[in-house]
Design a protein around this motif. Structure first.
Motif, short mmCIF file in Angstrom:
data_model
loop_
_atom_site.label_atom_id
_atom_site.label_comp_id
_atom_site.label_asym_id
_atom_site.label_seq_id
_atom_site.Cartn_x
_atom_site.Cartn_y
_atom_site.Cartn_z
N GLU A 156 0.84 -1.21 0.00
CA GLU A 156 0.00 0.00 0.00
C GLU A 156 0.87 1.26 0.00
O GLU A 156 0.62 2.21 -0.75
N ARG A 157 1.88 1.25 0.87
CA ARG A 157 2.77 2.42 0.95
C ARG A 157 3.46 2.68 -0.38
O ARG A 157 3.50 3.82 -0.86
N ASP A 158 3.96 1.61 -0.99
CA ASP A 158 4.68 1.78 -2.25
C ASP A 158 3.76 2.24 -3.37
O ASP A 158 4.16 3.04 -4.23
N THR A 159 2.52 1.75 -3.37
CA THR A 159 1.55 2.22 -4.36
C THR A 159 1.21 3.68 -4.12
O THR A 159 1.15 4.49 -5.05
N ALA A 160 0.97 4.04 -2.86
CA ALA A 160 0.64 5.42 -2.53
C ALA A 160 1.76 6.37 -2.91
O ALA A 160 1.52 7.49 -3.40
N ASN A 161 3.00 5.93 -2.74
CA ASN A 161 4.15 6.77 -3.06
C ASN A 161 4.20 7.17 -4.53
O ASN A 161 4.77 8.19 -4.90
#
Length: 335
Positions: A324-329
């Motif tokens: 999720e974090r990597d997608t959001a980034n």
């Protein structure tokens, strides 16, 4: 009467806020002697509904509420706030991919983080409720670099309350007889409700929950699954999301953050992990068991034994949060 606290609720025209605002205003969170300024923020198309909420709060004639502000202007809403409860978020709609949901919410929580950074008190405490709560909280935190990372949390107290209720029902005791259930990880269907360290008071005698339940298959199977999908089950039955229980959990979370946790007990909160807790990857908002002091400082409960079963569950939900974090980034606007 103490100096008023400025308490902001976003998404204030929504159904969670409708259950929440009265409870805050009558003293369920900050106590019966703490005066409050309630600040209600929503988007411009919801201002008509918000006016109705404002009128109802006025008509409640709450002695603790010194004033109420209803606005669609983030500068007005965030200026000088002591507590920000971020309920409003883009909900997942039918056919929406997870990346689309994250993209929409990155924009919302970037702007709210920037507003917190610019206008809120530097001591502000922020609770993110809007889903995906963990990653929304991380985005918000990173856009408010002047505020301590420890002042940003996301809500997994609803999951904890759900887990306590399942155990209490199983053992035919009241919910407050069950203590120290842990929610590890993401507020999603990968979360890990863990009863291994929990206790229960049965006829005045404290027992470990695992020993009291005497059914590992239930604790490692149906119990976990029931808590993981409880929100979806409520929607299926009610045709609406779980607003009443979410509002109660917000109150529980904020009350403990304000007054501190009782000695010998802990609560679950999504908090910033710097990589030093239980082998969880760094730079995530991850739900952990914490104790809270009288000044609002939280500390992760140390030294808990982690079984292989628990490790697998904890790593699974961590992987989802990393993804999720990597997608959001990918959607974060360069500063």
């Amino acid at each position: 009467m103490a100096e008023p606290l400025r308490v902001l609720v976003t998404g204030a025209a929504g159904q969670i806020a409708y259950s929440l605002l009265y409870s805050i205003g009558k003293g369920d969170v900050f106590g019966p002697k703490q005066s409050l300024v309630l600040i209600l923020l929503d988007i411009p198309p919801m201002m008509g509904v918000l006016d109705g909420v404002l009128m109802e709060l006025q008509d409640c004639s709450l002695p603790l509420v010194s004033s109420i502000v209803a606005t669609a202007d983030p500068k007005v809403a965030f200026t000088g706030v002591d507590f920000a409860i971020l309920v409003g978020a883009m909900p997942r709609r039918e056919g929406m991919e997870r990346a689309d949901l994250l993209k929409a919410n990155v924009k919302i929580f970037e702007s709210q983080g920037q507003a917190i950074n610019s206008y809120a008190k530097k001591t502000v405490k922020v609770l993110v409720v809007g889903n995906p709560a963990n990653t929304n909280c991380l985005v918000c935190m990173k856009n408010a670099p002047s505020i301590p990372k420890e002042n940003f949390t996301c809500m997994t107290r609803l999951d904890q309350n759900r887990a306590q209720a399942q155990i209490a029902n199983r053992l035919s005791v009241s919910c407050d007889a069950v203590q120290n259930v842990i929610i590890w990880g993401n507020h999603s269907s990968t979360q890990f409700p863990d009863a291994a360290h929990a206790s229960v008071d049965i006829n005045g005698k404290k027992e470990n929950v695992v020993a009291a339940v005497k059914n590992d298959d239930w604790l490692n199977g149906e119990f976990i699954k029931t808590v993981q999908v409880r929100g979806a089950s409520v929607i299926k039955a009610r045709k609406l999301s779980s607003a009443m229980s979410a509002a109660k959990a917000i109150c529980d979370h904020m009350k403990d953050w304000w007054f501190g946790t009782p000695e010998g007990s802990w609560v679950s909160m999504g908090v910033y992990n710097n990589g030093s807790y239980y082998g969880i990857p760094a730079d995530l908002i991850y739900s952990l068991p914490v104790t809270i002091g009288k000044g609002g400082e939280w500390s992760v409960v140390p030294g808990l034994t982690i079984t292989d079963f628990a490790r697998e569950k904890m790593d699974l939900t961590a992987k989802e949060l990393v993804d999720e974090r990597d997608t959001a980034n990918q959607f974060v606007q360069p500063q």
